[in-house]
Design an enzyme around this catalytic site. Sequence first.
Site, PDB file in Angstrom:
ATOM      1  N   GLU A   1      57.925  78.635  20.044  1.00 32.77           N
ATOM      2  CA  GLU A   1      58.249  77.123  19.631  1.00 32.77           C
ATOM      3  C   GLU A   1      59.437  76.741  18.759  1.00 32.77           C
ATOM      4  O   GLU A   1      59.686  75.501  19.199  1.00 32.77           O
ATOM      5  CB  GLU A   1      56.681  76.575  19.684  1.00 32.77           C
ATOM      6  CG  GLU A   1      55.638  75.790  20.260  1.00 32.77           C
ATOM      7  CD  GLU A   1      55.288  77.913  20.607  1.00 32.77           C
ATOM      8  OE1 GLU A   1      55.771  78.852  19.047  1.00 32.77           O
ATOM      9  OE2 GLU A   1      53.773  77.866  20.630  1.00 32.77           O
TER      10      GLU A   1
ATOM     11  N   HIS B   1      43.981  71.267  18.540  1.00 34.18           N
ATOM     12  CA  HIS B   1      44.216  70.642  20.183  1.00 34.18           C
ATOM     13  C   HIS B   1      43.581  69.672  19.829  1.00 34.18           C
ATOM     14  O   HIS B   1      43.885  68.864  21.281  1.00 34.18           O
ATOM     15  CB  HIS B   1      43.061  71.820  20.904  1.00 34.18           C
ATOM     16  CG  HIS B   1      44.302  73.044  21.351  1.00 34.18           C
ATOM     17  ND1 HIS B   1      44.597  73.951  20.307  1.00 34.18           N
ATOM     18  CD2 HIS B   1      43.151  73.970  22.331  1.00 34.18           C
ATOM     19  CE1 HIS B   1      44.933  75.049  20.562  1.00 34.18           C
ATOM     20  NE2 HIS B   1      44.200  75.135  21.300  1.00 34.18           N
TER      21      HIS B   1
END
Lengths: 349, 312
Positions: free
Chosen positions: A63, A132
């Site tokens: 990322e 999440h």
Amino acid sequence: MPKARIKKYWEAISEATVQAMEMNPRLILMGEGVDDPKGCFGTTLEAFHRFGSARVIETPLSESAMTGIGIGAAISGHPCLMVHLRNEFLLLGADQVINHAAKWHYMFGGQTSVPLTIRCIVGRGWGQAAQHSQSFHGLFAQVPGLKVILPSSPYDAKGLLISAIRDPNPVICIEHRWLYEKKGEVPDDIYSVPIGKASVVTAGCHVTCVAISHQVHEAQVAEQHLRRDGIEMEVIDIRSARPLDIVTITNSVRKTGRLIVADIAPAFGGFSAEICAAVSELSFAELKAPPLRIALPEAPTPGGPTLENQYYPTFEHIIQAAKRLVSGKHARISVERAPSPSPEFSGPF
Amino acid sequence: MLRIRRVEEAIAQAYPAKEMRCPIHLSIGQEATAVGVCSHLQKEDHLYSNHRCHAHYLAKGGSLPKMIAELFGRVTGCCQGKGGSMHLSDPEAGMMGASALVGGTIPIAVGSALSFSLDRNALVSVVFLGDGATEEGVFFESLNFAALKKLPVIFACENNGYATYSAQYKRQATLNICDRARAFGMAHDQIDGNDVESVSVKSGLAIERARQGKGPILLELRTCRFRDHVGPEPDTHLGYREERELEQWRNRCPITRLEKQLLSGNTLTEAIRAQWLDEIDKEISQAFEFARASSFPGPKEVLTDVYAESPN
């Protein structure tokens, strides 16, 4: 009369993506899973079918580098749309977003701009748990040089995403997963919704509820209940956190004198605090009561369903808050819990 | 190289007057890496650097008066006084930017290379990084993606043996940085970073190879920073490296070596060298005058250029 059809939120995002990529052949799309059979909950599938792997680029689990690569492509003439299936993943690219993308135009004296848009999925799902489900719109909205949008409807999802893609600045687009299956009218043609303009979803004169992302829907449900009880709530959808349309908000507070802020993140140091502070500074004389925040508790998100139920505020909290403000009484907010999850929720996870 | 050296020495000399109010990370001793690599670059190729970016900026063709003005914080600086020494940029010359966050520009350079490869325009992207940057996770991530997509990017690692005052052997499990590329099946080479001809030949081959679409390369250029990590002073008094070590490197100064070679081969004469120095010092003097004569940005400039304007 421009043609419009009922589309789901995720379909609107997909449409925005495809149409933007059609309009600008230099726009590229990158992310983990953009070309897989699920296509980021359907949002990148059509783009991949249409434009292939040359422009819809599957990325390694890197990322930090991929965000930097997005910046580099964007400053070199390939505007870039990136997607993270969970906002948490973008944190690994936080150095690139905050220290590089946000600073690049300013610290180099305005010579180079960074047309980079990063979509992130957030929010309550089905036992997403602590890692999440978080939304970092507050964190990113604190950074001069970034823009942050949170579309709450299919119409806004397409229009705001188009604006973000066209914007020469780095824009973070926050998408709540409970919005993905929501339906609404979406014009077939390409159009844009301006970044930095809030929308008054329902008008009312007794209390203002400034709502963020999915809380716009909770606020709308609350508004209907309240109306039956003779309380008129003006629901404002901020649509973007940075820039924030404080004028629409203070215009409303001038009318109602009462403010609720309903957020999808914790209250302490959160974006809801900014709205309350700004309104207090600008509309102190008009306020009949201190602002009230409806936000997540000061804890990571629990995984189990009963705790999750306990964790997330809903329209019932907003109703209680509105009644409390209007009555002037300081009754504790106590709510009977709705079953979880919302019946129409079927993903994305 | 001589020009860069004289600029850096002039900055070092002027620094105590406190007109340049920013940290300076001088490239003295590391001229050959910048010049050798950049001698093969066109204006349209992209160059990225780090906090020690003066040599890279100049070697790429960045404007000298604007650079000095930037150090002086003037509105005529290359970044309108908003960047300072660590953030030089001259996009017209292809010097895209420098980041003070170690490793920060590595992936951005890969992004430029991605853009070039999509356009198939035979342009290359070069990023200068230090030995410290090769420890950052983003370095490995960037190498992987560049190798995977065979992107035209040159990772030019100037290994001067230290990250600030921390010696390489204290930080890295293995010391041959060029070998890191093996993990990704990427071409790599280790070069005497103080031999400008060697740097030039090898990087020239690497750049040409990248232009032909044959992929990225990691070049480890071994060199030495003659002065302190930051600031104008020498630093052996700090004790983290020995005078002897520095002496060995100074004996291999890239400029002295080349001059000796050219003088003995009669390609260069003392007279020509003196003339060069004269021209260079004049140019530098004018740049400093320009900087000192320029105005500071007005107070409103604090809030300008936070965002780029939309074209419509």
